[in-house]
Write an enzyme that holds these catalytic residues in place. Structure first.
Site, PDB file in Angstrom:
ATOM      1  N   GLU A 151       6.433  -6.025  -8.669  1.00 26.63           N
ATOM      2  CA  GLU A 151       7.273  -6.324  -9.842  1.00 26.63           C
ATOM      3  C   GLU A 151       8.326  -5.238 -10.092  1.00 26.63           C
ATOM      4  O   GLU A 151       8.815  -5.089 -11.208  1.00 26.63           O
ATOM      5  CB  GLU A 151       6.416  -6.543 -11.087  1.00 26.63           C
ATOM      6  CG  GLU A 151       5.460  -7.716 -11.028  1.00 26.63           C
ATOM      7  CD  GLU A 151       6.115  -9.072 -10.744  1.00 26.63           C
ATOM      8  OE1 GLU A 151       7.358  -9.164 -10.707  1.00 26.63           O
ATOM      9  OE2 GLU A 151       5.356 -10.036 -10.532  1.00 26.63           O
ATOM     10  N   HIS A 205      -2.427  -8.278 -16.432  1.00 27.24           N
ATOM     11  CA  HIS A 205      -2.886  -9.667 -16.526  1.00 27.24           C
ATOM     12  C   HIS A 205      -4.101  -9.680 -17.465  1.00 27.24           C
ATOM     13  O   HIS A 205      -5.095 -10.342 -17.183  1.00 27.24           O
ATOM     14  CB  HIS A 205      -3.304 -10.198 -15.148  1.00 27.24           C
ATOM     15  CG  HIS A 205      -2.224 -10.156 -14.115  1.00 27.24           C
ATOM     16  ND1 HIS A 205      -2.452 -10.403 -12.790  1.00 27.24           N
ATOM     17  CD2 HIS A 205      -0.884  -9.907 -14.223  1.00 27.24           C
ATOM     18  CE1 HIS A 205      -1.309 -10.289 -12.105  1.00 27.24           C
ATOM     19  NE2 HIS A 205      -0.355  -9.985 -12.962  1.00 27.24           N
ATOM     20  N   SER A 250       2.085  -0.817  -4.850  1.00 26.94           N
ATOM     21  CA  SER A 250       1.517  -2.153  -4.691  1.00 26.94           C
ATOM     22  C   SER A 250       0.161  -2.070  -3.994  1.00 26.94           C
ATOM     23  O   SER A 250      -0.033  -1.217  -3.115  1.00 26.94           O
ATOM     24  CB  SER A 250       2.504  -2.952  -3.839  1.00 26.94           C
ATOM     25  OG  SER A 250       1.967  -4.189  -3.498  1.00 26.94           O
ATOM     26  N   GLY A 267      -1.227  -5.695 -11.986  1.00 21.86           N
ATOM     27  CA  GLY A 267      -0.541  -4.937 -13.030  1.00 21.86           C
ATOM     28  C   GLY A 267       0.199  -3.738 -12.473  1.00 21.86           C
ATOM     29  O   GLY A 267      -0.004  -3.348 -11.315  1.00 21.86           O
ATOM     30  N   ASN A 268       1.083  -3.175 -13.289  1.00 27.47           N
ATOM     31  CA  ASN A 268       1.821  -1.985 -12.891  1.00 27.47           C
ATOM     32  C   ASN A 268       2.420  -1.295 -14.109  1.00 27.47           C
ATOM     33  O   ASN A 268       2.589  -1.903 -15.160  1.00 27.47           O
ATOM     34  CB  ASN A 268       2.895  -2.313 -11.842  1.00 27.47           C
ATOM     35  CG  ASN A 268       3.483  -3.691 -12.042  1.00 27.47           C
ATOM     36  OD1 ASN A 268       4.156  -3.932 -13.036  1.00 27.47           O
ATOM     37  ND2 ASN A 268       3.178  -4.607 -11.137  1.00 27.47           N
ATOM     38  N   SER A 287       5.564  -1.437  -6.210  1.00 22.56           N
ATOM     39  CA  SER A 287       4.963  -2.592  -6.862  1.00 22.56           C
ATOM     40  C   SER A 287       5.794  -3.861  -6.642  1.00 22.56           C
ATOM     41  O   SER A 287       7.024  -3.813  -6.598  1.00 22.56           O
ATOM     42  CB  SER A 287       4.869  -2.288  -8.358  1.00 22.56           C
ATOM     43  OG  SER A 287       4.856  -3.477  -9.082  1.00 22.56           O
TER      44      SER A 287
HETATM   45 ZN   LIG Z   1       1.666  -9.481 -12.423  1.00 28.25          ZN
END
Ligand SMILES: [Zn+2]
Length: 209
Positions: free
Chosen positions: A72, A93, A40, A25-26, A70
């Site tokens: 993402e 998630h 990250s 997640g972020n 991250s």
């Molecule tokens: Zn993810």
């Protein structure tokens, strides 16, 4: 308000409240042409304010911070570039939302609180984590909704503040849990469009339902 502290506090809140596990997640917050995003592969309980990265939204260049941004980051950048009203993004998630993402089933409107997100939580087609294709799919499927599932991956929620984006992450997880139960009981009873219109009108007069 200190922006890095705001990002850190909401990232830790995701972890403390069970929306994220380990380093998944972020969280990011936009400020003009830059965004502040969690790094990250760093456990949330070890994260400090100086670990939050400052990234140019258009180029993706890291302007401040020693950590790796991250995985993402491009998804966050694309969402901000596509919809300039969005100021904050939470990606997790979280378990029940991700069950629906893995089954590639949109979360149905079985509970009125979903109106804060949209008429359902749609599923963006699968693409490799961290890829530009995933960013594109997420943006296209998000549309006017405040949340979207990423097939076989997780969930994204957005808002004009981290408070809003975080609240929506919790709401999506809660409605996913209730929907999961409805599927288990073999009686999914989604609210109608008219009923959801009434909920939206109700939300306009109350800050929270
Ligand atoms: Zn993810």
């Amino acid at each position: 308000m200190d922006i890095k502290k705001d990002v850190l506090d909401h990232a830790k809140k995701c972890y403390d409240n069970g929306l994220t596990i380990g380093t998944s997640g972020n969280v990011s917050l936009k400020d003009g042409h830059v965004m502040y995003i969690t790094p990250s592969a760093l456990p949330y309980n070890e994260m400090i304010e100086s670990d939050i990265l400052k990234v140019d939204i258009e180029t993706g260049d890291v302007l401040e911070g020693e950590r790796k941004a991250s995985s993402e980051t491009s998804m966050h950048r694309y969402i901000y570039m596509k919809d300039t009203d969005i100021k904050a993004i939470v990606h997790t998630h979280s378990t029940y939302a991700t069950v629906f993402a893995c089954a590639q089933i949109p979360i149905p409107p079985v509970h009125y609180t979903i109106a804060d997100i949209g008429r359902e939580v749609p599923v963006a087609p699968y693409a490799l984590f961290g890829s530009e294709k995933l960013a594109e799919n997420a943006v296209n499927t998000l549309g006017d909704n405040n949340g979207v599932l990423l097939a076989n991956h997780g969930v994204v929620s957005v808002g004009s503040s981290l408070k809003d984006a975080y609240r929506r992450a919790e709401t999506i997880e809660e409605v996913a849990h209730l929907s999961f139960g409805s599927y288990v009981l073999n009686s999914v009873q989604p609210l109608s469009n008219e009923e959801l219109d009434d909920v939206e009108k109700g939300f306009e007069s109350y800050v929270s339902g």
